[in-house]
Design a protein around this motif. Sequence first.
Motif, PDB file in Angstrom:
ATOM      1  N   GLU A 186      49.014  91.485  22.051  1.00 49.17           N
ATOM      2  CA  GLU A 186      49.056  90.520  20.949  1.00 49.17           C
ATOM      3  C   GLU A 186      48.839  89.101  21.469  1.00 49.17           C
ATOM      4  O   GLU A 186      48.101  88.318  20.856  1.00 49.17           O
ATOM      5  CB  GLU A 186      50.388  90.592  20.213  1.00 49.17           C
ATOM      6  CG  GLU A 186      50.582  91.854  19.398  1.00 49.17           C
ATOM      7  CD  GLU A 186      51.995  92.020  18.897  1.00 49.17           C
ATOM      8  OE1 GLU A 186      52.173  92.687  17.855  1.00 49.17           O
ATOM      9  OE2 GLU A 186      52.955  91.504  19.533  1.00 49.17           O
ATOM     10  N   ALA A 187      49.465  88.770  22.573  1.00 48.14           N
ATOM     11  CA  ALA A 187      49.314  87.430  23.145  1.00 48.14           C
ATOM     12  C   ALA A 187      47.864  87.186  23.551  1.00 48.14           C
ATOM     13  O   ALA A 187      47.308  86.115  23.278  1.00 48.14           O
ATOM     14  CB  ALA A 187      50.246  87.247  24.338  1.00 48.14           C
ATOM     15  N   ALA A 232      53.439  85.458  25.475  1.00 56.71           N
ATOM     16  CA  ALA A 232      54.033  86.664  24.892  1.00 56.71           C
ATOM     17  C   ALA A 232      55.552  86.560  24.883  1.00 56.71           C
ATOM     18  O   ALA A 232      56.198  86.845  23.862  1.00 56.71           O
ATOM     19  CB  ALA A 232      53.582  87.902  25.676  1.00 56.71           C
ATOM     20  N   GLU A 292      49.304  83.816  29.490  1.00 60.33           N
ATOM     21  CA  GLU A 292      49.389  84.785  28.396  1.00 60.33           C
ATOM     22  C   GLU A 292      50.705  85.555  28.435  1.00 60.33           C
ATOM     23  O   GLU A 292      51.287  85.848  27.396  1.00 60.33           O
ATOM     24  CB  GLU A 292      48.194  85.727  28.424  1.00 60.33           C
ATOM     25  CG  GLU A 292      46.910  85.026  28.011  1.00 60.33           C
ATOM     26  CD  GLU A 292      45.668  85.846  28.230  1.00 60.33           C
ATOM     27  OE1 GLU A 292      45.704  86.833  29.011  1.00 60.33           O
ATOM     28  OE2 GLU A 292      44.627  85.500  27.630  1.00 60.33           O
ATOM     29  N   GLU A 316      45.836  86.781  20.289  1.00 54.03           N
ATOM     30  CA  GLU A 316      46.145  85.511  19.633  1.00 54.03           C
ATOM     31  C   GLU A 316      45.526  84.340  20.397  1.00 54.03           C
ATOM     32  O   GLU A 316      44.999  83.409  19.795  1.00 54.03           O
ATOM     33  CB  GLU A 316      47.656  85.306  19.518  1.00 54.03           C
ATOM     34  CG  GLU A 316      48.319  86.215  18.509  1.00 54.03           C
ATOM     35  CD  GLU A 316      47.953  85.877  17.076  1.00 54.03           C
ATOM     36  OE1 GLU A 316      47.730  84.692  16.762  1.00 54.03           O
ATOM     37  OE2 GLU A 316      47.892  86.807  16.260  1.00 54.03           O
ATOM     38  N   HIS A 330      56.908  83.800  22.389  1.00 53.57           N
ATOM     39  CA  HIS A 330      56.623  84.035  20.970  1.00 53.57           C
ATOM     40  C   HIS A 330      56.900  85.474  20.532  1.00 53.57           C
ATOM     41  O   HIS A 330      56.472  85.884  19.463  1.00 53.57           O
ATOM     42  CB  HIS A 330      55.180  83.630  20.653  1.00 53.57           C
ATOM     43  CG  HIS A 330      54.995  82.152  20.662  1.00 53.57           C
ATOM     44  ND1 HIS A 330      54.782  81.446  21.824  1.00 53.57           N
ATOM     45  CD2 HIS A 330      55.052  81.240  19.673  1.00 53.57           C
ATOM     46  CE1 HIS A 330      54.695  80.167  21.527  1.00 53.57           C
ATOM     47  NE2 HIS A 330      54.862  80.012  20.236  1.00 53.57           N
ATOM     48  N   ASN A 331      57.627  86.206  21.373  1.00 51.66           N
ATOM     49  CA  ASN A 331      58.018  87.574  21.030  1.00 51.66           C
ATOM     50  C   ASN A 331      56.812  88.440  20.643  1.00 51.66           C
ATOM     51  O   ASN A 331      56.810  89.103  19.608  1.00 51.66           O
ATOM     52  CB  ASN A 331      59.068  87.564  19.915  1.00 51.66           C
ATOM     53  CG  ASN A 331      59.812  88.871  19.833  1.00 51.66           C
ATOM     54  OD1 ASN A 331      59.953  89.581  20.820  1.00 51.66           O
ATOM     55  ND2 ASN A 331      60.287  89.205  18.648  1.00 51.66           N
ATOM     56  N   LEU A 332      55.796  88.407  21.489  1.00 47.31           N
ATOM     57  CA  LEU A 332      54.575  89.181  21.295  1.00 47.31           C
ATOM     58  C   LEU A 332      54.431  90.183  22.424  1.00 47.31           C
ATOM     59  O   LEU A 332      54.960  89.978  23.510  1.00 47.31           O
ATOM     60  CB  LEU A 332      53.351  88.254  21.312  1.00 47.31           C
ATOM     61  CG  LEU A 332      53.289  87.127  20.291  1.00 47.31           C
ATOM     62  CD1 LEU A 332      52.166  86.158  20.648  1.00 47.31           C
ATOM     63  CD2 LEU A 332      53.105  87.679  18.900  1.00 47.31           C
ATOM     64  N   THR A 333      53.674  91.226  22.165  1.00 47.17           N
ATOM     65  CA  THR A 333      53.287  92.106  23.264  1.00 47.17           C
ATOM     66  C   THR A 333      52.199  91.391  24.059  1.00 47.17           C
ATOM     67  O   THR A 333      51.606  90.408  23.585  1.00 47.17           O
ATOM     68  CB  THR A 333      52.732  93.451  22.748  1.00 47.17           C
ATOM     69  OG1 THR A 333      51.493  93.191  22.064  1.00 47.17           O
ATOM     70  CG2 THR A 333      53.720  94.161  21.826  1.00 47.17           C
TER      71      THR A 333
END
Length: 74
Positions: free
Chosen positions: A54-55, A45, A41, A58, A48-51
Amino acid sequence: MMTWTELTHDWASGFALVKSRFPELDERDMPFLKLDRARFEAYLADRHNLTMEEAREEFADFLHVEALNRECEG
């Protein structure tokens, strides 16, 4: 919901599904990441430039959708 264990049990098929949802994953990075969901995870993150939150969300959504797909097919 599909579980992490189910996904990693047949990683060749599982990775193809994950890659279709998260295209920035690199298969060469997976041998170590598939052993630890938290590391996966964090990698997700980063790629995919996610926090982290968020990861996690998702990825949980991905597992849920895949479980529904399996129910419809079965």
